[in-house]
Design an enzyme around this catalytic site. Structure first.
Site, PDB file in Angstrom:
ATOM      1  N   THR A 114       2.575  -1.506   8.923  1.00 25.25           N
ATOM      2  CA  THR A 114       2.864  -2.432  10.019  1.00 25.25           C
ATOM      3  C   THR A 114       3.129  -3.853   9.536  1.00 25.25           C
ATOM      4  OG1 THR A 114       0.547  -3.029  10.298  1.00 25.25           O
ATOM      5  CG2 THR A 114       1.374  -1.140  11.602  1.00 25.25           C
TER       6      THR A 114
ATOM      7  N   HIS B 250       7.412 -31.336  10.944  1.00 27.84           N
ATOM      8  CA  HIS B 250       6.994 -30.028  10.450  1.00 27.84           C
ATOM      9  C   HIS B 250       5.959 -30.168   9.339  1.00 27.84           C
ATOM     10  CE1 HIS B 250       9.838 -28.176  13.033  1.00 27.84           C
ATOM     11  NE2 HIS B 250      10.887 -28.722  12.431  1.00 27.84           N
TER      12      HIS B 250
ATOM     13  N   HIS C  12      10.506 -24.427   9.273  1.00 30.23           N
ATOM     14  CA  HIS C  12       9.450 -25.162   9.969  1.00 30.23           C
ATOM     15  C   HIS C  12       8.075 -25.041   9.332  1.00 30.23           C
ATOM     16  CE1 HIS C  12      11.764 -25.279  14.070  1.00 30.23           C
ATOM     17  NE2 HIS C  12      12.461 -25.758  13.058  1.00 30.23           N
TER      18      HIS C  12
ATOM     19  N   CYS D 136       3.080  -3.201   4.112  1.00 29.22           N
ATOM     20  CA  CYS D 136       2.285  -2.032   4.465  1.00 29.22           C
ATOM     21  C   CYS D 136       3.017  -1.369   5.627  1.00 29.22           C
ATOM     22  CB  CYS D 136       0.830  -2.388   4.791  1.00 29.22           C
ATOM     23  SG  CYS D 136       0.548  -3.392   6.263  1.00 29.22           S
TER      24      CYS D 136
ATOM     25  N   ASP E 101       0.853  -1.184   0.000  1.00 31.55           N
ATOM     26  CA  ASP E 101       0.000   0.000   0.000  1.00 31.55           C
ATOM     27  C   ASP E 101       0.893   1.239   0.000  1.00 31.55           C
ATOM     28  OD1 ASP E 101       0.927   0.310   2.614  1.00 31.55           O
ATOM     29  OD2 ASP E 101      -1.056   0.302   3.531  1.00 31.55           O
TER      30      ASP E 101
END
Length: 147
Positions: free
Chosen positions: A67, A134, A98, A65, A8
């Site tokens: 955050t 895993h 993992h 973005c 963004d």
């Protein structure tokens, strides 16, 4: 490797740096936008990149973005995507070893350019361990997408 990327307005500058870095390393980058710092809606770009990875057009994807939270939530709504929000190289390594993540998210307001590039390099350079324990866990997670 063919890598989908989307962001963004809050991460446009960092996306540009990441794209340059990836291309210098010989990766093919498919840019799903945005193309400026004009206000926009992150789901539009994160979903497009995630759909390209889920559909096999790209092998991996990176979404950004301010955050990293919104784009990671969006990417993980697309069936077949395992997107990790990353802010350090150790987590980037472990999520590949993992979780065999096929997408990663970065927060431009959380990590600087140098750290972001280190995280990207670590994530792209780490292969899935292939260990049965895993894979069993990944299979359980992915089964949650089935009706």
């Amino acid at each position: 490797m063919k890598i989908a990327i989307g962001c963004d307005h809050g991460a446009f500058a960092l996306k540009t740096k990441v794209m340059e870095h990836l291309r210098q390393q010989g990766h093919e980058v498919v840019d799903f936008g945005t193309d400026s710092t004009a206000s926009c809606d992150y789901p539009d770009f994160a979903a497009a990149a995630a759909k390209a990875v889920a559909g096999g057009e790209c092998q991996r994807g990176i979404v950004l973005c301010t955050t990293g939270i919104g784009v990671s939530i969006t990417a993980n709504k697309v069936r077949g995507i395992r997107c990790a929000l990353l802010s350090d190289p150790w987590s980037a390594k472990m999520t590949r070893l993992h979780n065999d993540t096929n997408m990663m998210a970065l927060g431009a307001g959380v990590v600087g350019e140098n750290l972001a590039l280190d995280i990207v390099d670590t994530w792209l350079g780490t292969e899935f361990s292939g260990e049965a324990r895993h894979q069993r866990r990944i299979d359980k997670v992915m089964a949650l997408e089935k009706p």
